[in-house]
Scaffold this active site. Structure first.
Site, PDB file in Angstrom:
ATOM      1  N   LYS A 103       0.941  -1.298  -0.005  1.00  0.00           N
ATOM      2  CA  LYS A 103       0.235   0.189   0.016  1.00  0.00           C
ATOM      3  C   LYS A 103       0.996   1.164   0.077  1.00  0.00           C
ATOM      4  CE  LYS A 103      -3.100   2.781   2.506  1.00  0.00           C
ATOM      5  NZ  LYS A 103      -3.512   3.076   4.046  1.00  0.00           N
ATOM      6  N   GLY A 164      -7.957   9.568  10.305  1.00  0.00           N
ATOM      7  CA  GLY A 164      -7.965   9.554  11.713  1.00  0.00           C
ATOM      8  C   GLY A 164      -9.272  10.582  11.925  1.00  0.00           C
ATOM      9  N   ALA A 190      -9.449   5.627   4.994  1.00  0.00           N
ATOM     10  CA  ALA A 190      -9.191   6.857   5.714  1.00  0.00           C
ATOM     11  C   ALA A 190     -10.506   7.616   6.088  1.00  0.00           C
ATOM     12  CB  ALA A 190      -8.230   7.911   5.112  1.00  0.00           C
TER      13      ALA A 190
END
Length: 260
Positions: A103, A164, A190
């Site tokens: 990734k 986050g 995300a």
């Protein structure tokens, strides 16, 4: 109901039953990490190569808790802010464990953690030429997502919202556009905050979702991992079932013709 084990998720050269990928960071311990991964049903986990312990033999390591022969490790470039660091990190992963499915994320700045797409596209080109299968974290810009695919990306991984943040999918339209144009898997990565966000991603037609903070930072991570497992299954089944058409006016559940 469509059974998940008959709905295979294919990415690069891997075939998976689960469409949920989970991260291994932010947990209180490796024991908690392992329990959360098991509860999630995930068959693939991301591993931040720059943050793993490879020197101190007295400290526990992730492979003691998650057997890489039983679960797919996806090395990532978390914490890299330029192409050179990202390339060096993934080449190290290849030397350490032979990993070629990786990734890629190249961040633009420490405040937003948004992808630097110029460096990301540059890195993708080089890694593909070197034989890597690259799953790429990117913005939700359809044009740039297509550019990544044209340069050999094995999966497109647009953000739902900042890393986050837990804000969920902020731009359904762009994610939908990326899905419609892509011939490789589209995996939302995300910003997912809770299980319902993952369901929405799957209902849009995403091939999968990647979750870390939403599970690791939950008050009960193991329970949240299980919630995400069920949410992804439900969202995928809803997508395959085909939702009803939206109407601007009411439509009676029972026919009006012939009523007494």
């Amino acid at each position: 109901m469509v059974k998940l084990n008959k709905d295979i998720f294919k990415v690069a050269n891997k075939s998976l039953r689960s469409r949920l990928i989970v991260g291994t960071g932010k947990y209180t311990s490796f024991t908690e990490t392992a329990k959360a991964v098991k509860a999630s049903g995930a068959e693939m986990v991301t591993v931040a190569v720059r943050r793993i312990n490879i020197l101190d033999k007295k400290k526990p390591i992730l492979t003691d808790f998650l057997n890489p022969k039983k679960i797919i490790y996806l090395p990532n470039t978390a914490g890299c802010f330029n192409s050179e660091d990202a390339l060096r990190t993934l080449r190290l992963a290849r030397e350490m464990g032979g990993w070629k499915l990786v990734k890629l994320e190249v961040l633009g700045d420490k405040k937003t953690l948004y992808p630097n797409m110029i460096e990301t596209i540059k890195s993708t080109k080089i890694l593909v030429k070197e034989g890597f299968k690259v799953m790429v974290y990117c913005t939700d810009d359809p044009l740039l997502a297509k550019k990544l695919e044209d340069n050999g990306a094995s999966a497109i991984m647009p953000l739902a919202s900042p890393i986050g943040s837990g804000l969920g999918i902020q731009n359904k339209m762009n994610i939908s556009m990326i899905i419609k144009q892509s011939k490789v898997p589209v995996i939302v990565d995300a910003g997912i905050g809770t299980a319902s966000d993952a369901t929405i991603a799957m209902e849009l037609g995403c091939d999968g979702v990647l979750i870390n903070s939403a599970i690791a930072n939950a008050k009960k991570p193991i329970l949240m991992a299980e919630a995400f497992k069920n949410a992804v299954i439900s969202g995928r089944n809803a997508y395959l079932a085909g939702r009803m058409k939206k109407n601007q006016v009411a439509s009676p559940s029972s026919p009006l013709k012939g009523i007494i």
